[in-house]
Design a protein around this motif. Sequence first.
Motif, short mmCIF file in Angstrom:
data_model
loop_
_atom_site.label_atom_id
_atom_site.label_comp_id
_atom_site.label_asym_id
_atom_site.label_seq_id
_atom_site.Cartn_x
_atom_site.Cartn_y
_atom_site.Cartn_z
N GLY A 1 36.96 13.40 20.81
CA GLY A 1 35.69 12.67 20.80
C GLY A 1 35.83 11.58 19.77
N VAL A 2 35.48 10.35 20.13
CA VAL A 2 35.65 9.21 19.23
C VAL A 2 34.31 8.53 19.04
CG1 VAL A 2 37.05 7.20 18.75
CG2 VAL A 2 37.87 8.85 20.38
N TRP A 3 33.95 8.37 17.76
CA TRP A 3 32.72 7.63 17.44
C TRP A 3 33.13 6.23 17.01
CZ3 TRP A 3 33.09 12.80 17.10
CH2 TRP A 3 31.96 13.56 17.48
N ILE A 4 32.50 5.22 17.63
CA ILE A 4 32.85 3.83 17.30
C ILE A 4 31.60 3.06 16.96
CG2 ILE A 4 34.35 1.97 18.06
CD1 ILE A 4 34.45 3.24 20.72
N ARG A 5 31.84 1.97 16.25
CA ARG A 5 30.81 0.95 16.05
C ARG A 5 31.49 -0.34 16.47
NH1 ARG A 5 27.63 -0.94 10.75
NH2 ARG A 5 28.29 -3.12 10.87
N TYR A 6 30.89 -1.09 17.40
CA TYR A 6 31.57 -2.31 17.84
C TYR A 6 30.59 -3.47 17.99
CZ TYR A 6 29.88 -2.35 22.68
OH TYR A 6 29.10 -2.43 23.79
N MET B 1 28.82 3.87 19.61
CA MET B 1 29.24 4.45 20.88
C MET B 1 29.97 5.76 20.62
SD MET B 1 31.09 2.15 23.67
CE MET B 1 30.03 1.07 24.56
N TYR B 2 29.87 6.65 21.60
CA TYR B 2 30.67 7.88 21.53
C TYR B 2 31.44 7.98 22.83
CZ TYR B 2 31.82 12.80 21.92
OH TYR B 2 32.49 13.98 22.11
N LYS B 3 32.76 8.10 22.74
CA LYS B 3 33.57 8.19 23.95
C LYS B 3 34.50 9.39 23.83
CE LYS B 3 33.97 3.56 25.74
NZ LYS B 3 34.02 4.00 27.11
N GLU B 4 34.89 9.91 24.97
CA GLU B 4 35.81 11.04 24.96
C GLU B 4 37.07 10.70 25.71
OE1 GLU B 4 33.53 14.25 26.51
OE2 GLU B 4 32.57 14.63 24.59
N TYR B 5 38.20 11.21 25.21
CA TYR B 5 39.49 10.99 25.85
C TYR B 5 40.29 12.27 25.85
CZ TYR B 5 38.27 6.14 25.40
OH TYR B 5 37.61 4.96 25.51
N ARG B 6 41.09 12.41 26.88
CA ARG B 6 41.95 13.59 26.98
C ARG B 6 43.38 13.10 26.86
NH1 ARG B 6 42.31 18.83 28.56
NH2 ARG B 6 43.73 19.26 30.27
N ASP B 7 44.04 13.48 25.79
CA ASP B 7 45.36 12.92 25.53
C ASP B 7 46.17 13.89 24.66
OD1 ASP B 7 47.34 10.84 25.59
OD2 ASP B 7 45.69 9.40 25.65
N ILE C 1 36.54 2.20 14.06
CA ILE C 1 36.63 3.60 14.48
C ILE C 1 36.07 4.45 13.36
CG2 ILE C 1 38.19 5.45 15.11
CD1 ILE C 1 39.91 3.45 16.43
N LEU C 2 34.96 5.11 13.64
CA LEU C 2 34.29 5.88 12.60
C LEU C 2 34.91 7.26 12.45
CD1 LEU C 2 30.70 4.92 13.72
CD2 LEU C 2 32.07 3.79 11.98
N LYS C 3 35.18 7.89 13.60
CA LYS C 3 35.64 9.27 13.54
C LYS C 3 36.40 9.60 14.81
CE LYS C 3 32.28 12.34 13.29
NZ LYS C 3 31.34 13.41 12.88
N VAL C 4 37.52 10.31 14.68
CA VAL C 4 38.25 10.84 15.84
C VAL C 4 38.35 12.33 15.62
CG1 VAL C 4 40.38 10.83 17.15
CG2 VAL C 4 39.60 8.73 16.07
N VAL C 5 37.74 13.11 16.52
CA VAL C 5 37.71 14.55 16.30
C VAL C 5 38.32 15.25 17.51
CG1 VAL C 5 36.17 16.52 16.14
CG2 VAL C 5 35.75 14.50 14.76
N GLU C 6 39.17 16.23 17.27
CA GLU C 6 39.68 17.02 18.39
C GLU C 6 38.62 18.05 18.75
OE1 GLU C 6 43.25 19.31 17.70
OE2 GLU C 6 42.82 20.48 19.50
#
Lengths: 172, 144
Positions: A76-81, A90-96, A123-128
Amino acid sequence: MGRLQEYEVIGRHLPTATDPTPKLYRLSIFAPNDVVAKSRYWYFMKQLRKVKKSTGEIVSIRVIAEKRPSKVKNFGVWIRYDSRSGTHNMYKEYRDMSRTAAVETLYQDMAARHRARFRSIHILKVVELEKTEDVKRQYIKQLLVPGLKFPLPHRIVKSKQIFSASRPSTFY
Amino acid sequence: MSEESSVKANQWRLVEVGRVVLVNKGAYAGKLATIVEIIDHKRILVDGPSTEVPRQAVPLAQVTLTPLTVAKLPRGARSGVVAKRFAESGIAEKWAKSAWAQKIKSRQVRWNLSDFERFQVLILKKQQRYEVKKALAKAKKASA
């Protein structure tokens, strides 16, 4: 190494007479190399504290390698853009497989969907996301269904021949 | 309409945990691997400990699905478990017996023939053709 690496940058204000032992500040930066990493560190530090490159020093910069590169993870990635007419969260999710791979996909995704460049994204936060219940987005949830299986119908095979006696079959 | 028609659903090869896959491109081209986990619609985590394919994420475009599957493979299984189940399912033998693998092998053999071996093939084919034509002519004469 992909396009980006994760760096842990620790820095502080230079010691002065009034403050002989300034606080250390640590940031996690995704950048292609350590030069950009240090530059981004000062960019963020200036926004957050009264310090700039000439009045501060970087104490440590380390590359953070992925702990389990062969484990598929949900991030889960929290962004400010900045968009053309304002700045948004924004909050986006990625599977990687790794944090850096997820962040690289994020930048490509933001560029594609919102025309946002590297410079406009924080990029504010990247959380598994360890638990499946924590996954919020449907486009990732659909891949976490137990016993997931799907066909690849209508396969188009690139023919190596210029001429062929028979029409190709698209059945897989 | 006096005839009954039945519609049979297609039986595609599925992208699933345990599906055996043939790597098309890259350093491990031509080798078998097993799907260990599905990453998303276009990528899979693949592992082939017994066929020298290291555990890695591969795009589905660089891979061909085979009709074989490794049974009882849990999602995200580590290389040791994959190797064990691969051997238990006898994939290597099943693959070697399949028409697909044999065609690949014969293509390789043909490609690597020396000039003399190609000459030998020519002579053997001629002999075969002669016998077939002889038998055909005899059969025609007998029926005419």
